[in-house]
Write an enzyme that holds these catalytic residues in place. Structure first.
Site, short mmCIF file in Angstrom:
data_model
loop_
_atom_site.label_atom_id
_atom_site.label_comp_id
_atom_site.label_asym_id
_atom_site.label_seq_id
_atom_site.Cartn_x
_atom_site.Cartn_y
_atom_site.Cartn_z
N HIS A 47 0.82 -1.21 0.00
CA HIS A 47 0.00 0.00 0.00
C HIS A 47 0.86 1.26 0.00
O HIS A 47 0.57 2.23 -0.72
CB HIS A 47 -0.93 -0.01 1.21
CG HIS A 47 -1.71 1.24 1.39
ND1 HIS A 47 -1.39 2.18 2.35
CD2 HIS A 47 -2.78 1.74 0.71
CE1 HIS A 47 -2.24 3.18 2.25
NE2 HIS A 47 -3.09 2.96 1.28
N GLU A 50 2.11 1.80 -3.41
CA GLU A 50 1.04 2.36 -4.25
C GLU A 50 1.00 3.88 -4.14
O GLU A 50 0.81 4.59 -5.14
CB GLU A 50 -0.31 1.76 -3.82
CG GLU A 50 -1.51 2.35 -4.52
CD GLU A 50 -2.72 2.49 -3.61
OE1 GLU A 50 -3.30 3.60 -3.57
OE2 GLU A 50 -3.07 1.51 -2.93
N HIS A 51 1.22 4.40 -2.94
CA HIS A 51 1.29 5.85 -2.73
C HIS A 51 2.54 6.44 -3.37
O HIS A 51 2.49 7.48 -4.02
CB HIS A 51 1.31 6.17 -1.23
CG HIS A 51 -0.03 6.18 -0.58
ND1 HIS A 51 -0.55 7.28 0.07
CD2 HIS A 51 -0.98 5.22 -0.47
CE1 HIS A 51 -1.75 7.00 0.55
NE2 HIS A 51 -2.02 5.74 0.25
N GLU A 127 -3.74 7.92 7.38
CA GLU A 127 -4.79 7.07 6.81
C GLU A 127 -5.11 5.91 7.74
O GLU A 127 -6.28 5.52 7.89
CB GLU A 127 -4.35 6.56 5.44
CG GLU A 127 -5.42 5.79 4.70
CD GLU A 127 -4.97 5.31 3.32
OE1 GLU A 127 -5.78 4.66 2.64
OE2 GLU A 127 -3.82 5.60 2.92
#
Length: 411
Positions: A47, A50-51, A127
């Site tokens: 994840h 992905e950022h 997040e």
């Protein structure tokens, strides 16, 4: 709809489904890598990566990546799942070349810097905190951790504050170089797409890339499901309940029996749980069931949110509906109702080019083949009362039932 597939010389699979009446195209670059491919020390790296690819590439700055699509009225986004990562765009058909170029840059030409890395780690940690406040989602993260305690399938997709903090820029670069390779990549497009043009643009987008290795062989161990009865204390207004059973994998022949059972249990407003617990008793606002299927296992889960004083009653009502289903199965009339409902959902979903882009990618990853809507419908038609009862007897066993609750106090 017209489907075509091409495997490039470097191993990238390019799939498209042309929808003649569409004026748009949804394009996705899929990496067969997600939470399940991480070690415990790497938890959250898929994840975070992905950022990170959005923080600049050889050709585009972070702002240019956003402007490239938005300036044309389109959009670009990404998501990380437990078994894959997807970068996707929606654009006008005449902007297919731009979509492919931007996505290729993300997947092959990302440039990572220490400054952006430390900044983005803080963003991801925010997040994580935000998602911990979304208790309907958070209780599922905790449920997966408990159900699969010894498997990365149970890892939280975002990771946690500690694991994200310990990741280094070198970890990110190595993960990118290892997983973002041609034979681990699928390009899919649906809508107003010309397949030959798509292939040409993909070849062009990667023409300047040299990979050290073109393949990545994932070593996935079948997860062991651990039945649980557990509680997580958190100061909140509602009591969040997840109950579930292990079920079949995505490719299993029982998949459509599972689909029908899920629809019957809590798949909509006509479902047994919705009618019994919300409509008849008014005990919840949200109650539903969900089928979570993976390459080698699955989970049938049921969620309900209620006041603590009603929690025991809601759990009892869910248990009674499952017991009734286990005892009597579904009648032929119910089978036909829920089959029709399931088929209608699939046909309607087939009109959505975003849904079709996703579907052809997942079917390629799991089955290695294209599965048109008509084929899926025909497989649902084969579901019978007997096949559903056999499925229920096989999977909805009392010993396999798990219960996980989140709330201010125990039951």
């Amino acid at each position: 709809m017209k489907f075509e597939k091409t495997v490039l010389d470097n191993g990238i699979r390019v799939l498209s489904e042309n929808h003649a009446d569409s004026k748009c195209v949804v394009t996705g670059f899929w990496i067969n890598s997600g939470t399940r491919h991480e070690t415990r020390e790497q938890m959250g790296i898929s994840h975070l990566l992905e950022h990170m690819v959005f923080k600049g590439t050889e050709k585009y700055s972070p702002l240019q990546l956003a402007l490239a699509m938005e300036a044309r009225g389109g959009d670009i986004n990404a998501f990380t799942a437990r078994e894959h990562t997807c970068f996707h765009t929606t654009s006008l058909k005449e902007d297919l070349d731009l979509s492919v170029d931007v996505l290729a840059q993300l997947c092959a030409f990302a440039k990572f810097s220490d400054k952006e890395f430390e900044k983005e780690k803080r963003v991801v940690q925010q997040e994580i905190l935000m998602c911990a406040d979304d208790l309907e989602e958070y209780v599922y993260d905790l449920y997966f951790e408990k159900i699969f305690p010894d498997s990365p399938l149970g890892f939280q997709i975002l990771g946690n504050m500690e694991t994200v903090d310990k990741l280094s820029l070198n970890d990110i670069q190595n993960y990118y170089d290892t997983h973002f390779v041609p034979e681990n990549m699928i390009v899919t497009a649906a809508g107003a797409v010309d397949h030959k043009a798509l292939v040409k643009e993909v070849e062009k987008g990667f023409s300047q890339k040299t990979w050290k290795n073109k393949s990545y062989q994932a070593k996935l161990e079948a997860p062991v499901h651990k039945p649980i009865n557990d509680f997580f204390k958190k100061d909140c207004e509602q009591f969040h309940i997840v109950m579930g059973f292990p079920t079949c994998a995505f490719s299993d022949e029982d998949r459509f029996n599972a689909y029908v059972v899920n629809t019957a249990l809590g798949g909509g407003m006509t479902s047994k749980l919705y009618q019994k617990i919300r409509e008849d008793r008014g005990l919840v606002y949200s109650v539903f069931s969900m089928l979570n299927t993976f390459v080698d296992t699955g989970l049938q889960t049921i969620y309900a949110g209620t006041e603590r004083k009603h929690a025991a009653e809601v759990i009892d009502l869910i248990s009674k509906e499952v017991d009734e289903l286990r005892k009597n199965g579904l009648s032929q009339d119910e089978i036909e109702l829920y089959k029709t409902q399931a088929k209608g959902q699939i046909v309607i979903g087939g009109e959505d080019i975003d849904n079709r882009m996703n579907s052809i990618a997942v079917n390629e990853m799991v089955f290695g083949e294209y599965r048109p809507v008509d084929k899926v419908i025909s497989e649902i038609d084969e579901v019978t009362a007997d096949s559903v009862k056999n499925y229920i007897d096989k999977y909805l066993k009392p010993d396999n039932l798990s219960l996980y609750c989140l709330g201010p106090k125990g039951l």
